[in-house]
Design a protein around this motif. Structure first.
Motif, mmCIF file in Angstrom:
data_model
loop_
_atom_site.group_PDB
_atom_site.id
_atom_site.type_symbol
_atom_site.label_atom_id
_atom_site.label_comp_id
_atom_site.label_asym_id
_atom_site.label_seq_id
_atom_site.Cartn_x
_atom_site.Cartn_y
_atom_site.Cartn_z
ATOM 1 N N GLU A 139 20.661 45.220 57.312
ATOM 2 C CA GLU A 139 21.314 44.549 58.429
ATOM 3 C C GLU A 139 20.302 43.929 59.369
ATOM 4 O O GLU A 139 20.497 42.818 59.868
ATOM 5 C CB GLU A 139 22.199 45.536 59.190
ATOM 6 C CG GLU A 139 23.398 46.008 58.409
ATOM 7 C CD GLU A 139 24.141 47.135 59.099
ATOM 8 O OE1 GLU A 139 23.530 47.829 59.945
ATOM 9 O OE2 GLU A 139 25.322 47.315 58.808
ATOM 10 N N SER A 193 19.093 40.767 57.754
ATOM 11 C CA SER A 193 20.083 39.691 57.845
ATOM 12 C C SER A 193 20.114 39.091 59.240
ATOM 13 O O SER A 193 20.180 37.866 59.399
ATOM 14 C CB SER A 193 21.467 40.222 57.481
ATOM 15 O OG SER A 193 21.497 40.665 56.154
ATOM 16 N N ILE A 194 20.057 39.931 60.248
ATOM 17 C CA ILE A 194 20.040 39.431 61.624
ATOM 18 C C ILE A 194 18.795 38.586 61.860
ATOM 19 O O ILE A 194 18.858 37.527 62.499
ATOM 20 C CB ILE A 194 20.130 40.604 62.615
ATOM 21 C CG1 ILE A 194 21.510 41.241 62.541
ATOM 22 C CG2 ILE A 194 19.831 40.140 64.037
ATOM 23 C CD1 ILE A 194 21.635 42.529 63.314
ATOM 24 N N GLY A 204 23.990 34.708 56.211
ATOM 25 C CA GLY A 204 25.266 35.320 56.583
ATOM 26 C C GLY A 204 26.146 35.591 55.379
ATOM 27 O O GLY A 204 26.829 36.615 55.300
ATOM 28 N N ALA A 247 24.792 38.595 53.524
ATOM 29 C CA ALA A 247 25.137 39.827 54.248
ATOM 30 C C ALA A 247 26.610 40.171 54.068
ATOM 31 O O ALA A 247 26.967 41.343 53.937
ATOM 32 C CB ALA A 247 24.814 39.671 55.729
ATOM 33 N N PHE A 248 27.477 39.163 54.037
ATOM 34 C CA PHE A 248 28.898 39.411 53.808
ATOM 35 C C PHE A 248 29.135 39.951 52.404
ATOM 36 O O PHE A 248 29.921 40.881 52.217
ATOM 37 C CB PHE A 248 29.715 38.137 54.023
ATOM 38 C CG PHE A 248 31.124 38.239 53.543
ATOM 39 C CD1 PHE A 248 32.047 39.012 54.227
ATOM 40 C CD2 PHE A 248 31.530 37.590 52.392
ATOM 41 C CE1 PHE A 248 33.350 39.127 53.778
ATOM 42 C CE2 PHE A 248 32.827 37.692 51.944
ATOM 43 C CZ PHE A 248 33.743 38.463 52.638
ATOM 44 N N TRP A 274 30.000 39.043 59.702
ATOM 45 C CA TRP A 274 28.837 38.238 59.317
ATOM 46 C C TRP A 274 29.229 36.772 59.182
ATOM 47 O O TRP A 274 28.468 35.887 59.578
ATOM 48 C CB TRP A 274 28.251 38.740 58.005
ATOM 49 C CG TRP A 274 27.588 40.060 58.116
ATOM 50 C CD1 TRP A 274 28.026 41.248 57.612
ATOM 51 C CD2 TRP A 274 26.357 40.358 58.783
ATOM 52 N NE1 TRP A 274 27.159 42.258 57.931
ATOM 53 C CE2 TRP A 274 26.112 41.739 58.647
ATOM 54 C CE3 TRP A 274 25.435 39.592 59.489
ATOM 55 C CZ2 TRP A 274 25.003 42.361 59.180
ATOM 56 C CZ3 TRP A 274 24.323 40.213 60.025
ATOM 57 C CH2 TRP A 274 24.121 41.577 59.863
ATOM 58 N N SER A 307 29.983 35.376 62.754
ATOM 59 C CA SER A 307 28.794 35.196 63.587
ATOM 60 C C SER A 307 27.867 34.108 63.068
ATOM 61 O O SER A 307 26.915 33.744 63.761
ATOM 62 C CB SER A 307 28.027 36.514 63.694
ATOM 63 O OG SER A 307 27.536 36.896 62.429
ATOM 64 N N THR A 308 28.104 33.588 61.873
ATOM 65 C CA THR A 308 27.286 32.480 61.394
ATOM 66 C C THR A 308 28.044 31.156 61.401
ATOM 67 O O THR A 308 27.475 30.123 61.723
ATOM 68 C CB THR A 308 26.754 32.749 59.976
ATOM 69 O OG1 THR A 308 27.834 33.080 59.109
ATOM 70 C CG2 THR A 308 25.753 33.876 59.993
#
Length: 117
Positions: free
Chosen positions: A29, A32-33, A81, A84-85, A93, A96-97
């Motif tokens: 995580e 990814s961030i 994103g 990460a999803f 994810w 937020s992208t």
């Protein structure tokens, strides 16, 4: 007099509320961030190096290059994103992208159009 027994808890106090404590982010995580943040930072900073935001006009190739750099950064963030999803199946994810991506692409289109003409 109350109709309920005196030892009965109040209905609102009887509910067991969930204590949402923050947890440490997993290493994946955090990665990814970092990739999403790097993509959006590139999408904001790289075009400003090509065409200054303070310039009233710019040449068409410079404006197109700046808009293209924005698209590259947005695509990098969207890819991070999406990965990460796929790993976590958490729709946050994608939200937020995709939301900042729409704003960045629209801003790049407006700025490119106003700088060229």
């Amino acid at each position: 007099m109350l109709t309920a027994p005196s030892h009965a808890p109040h209905p609102i106090r009887a509910r067991k509320l969930v204590n949402h404590r923050s947890r440490r982010l997993l290493r994946a995580e955090q990665g990814s961030i970092a990739w999403i943040g790097a993509g959006f930072a590139f999408a904001l900073i790289a075009p400003a190096m090509v065409v200054s935001p303070m310039d009233m006009q710019a040449s068409a190739p410079a404006a197109i290059t700046a808009a293209s750099l924005t698209l590259v950064g947005v695509c990098a963030a969207l890819t991070a994103g999406w990965i990460a999803f796929q790993r976590s199946q958490v729709y946050g994810w994608l939200i937020s992208t995709w939301l900042p991506a729409f704003g960045l692409v629209a801003g790049a289109a407006v700025l490119a159009a106003t700088k060229m003409y």
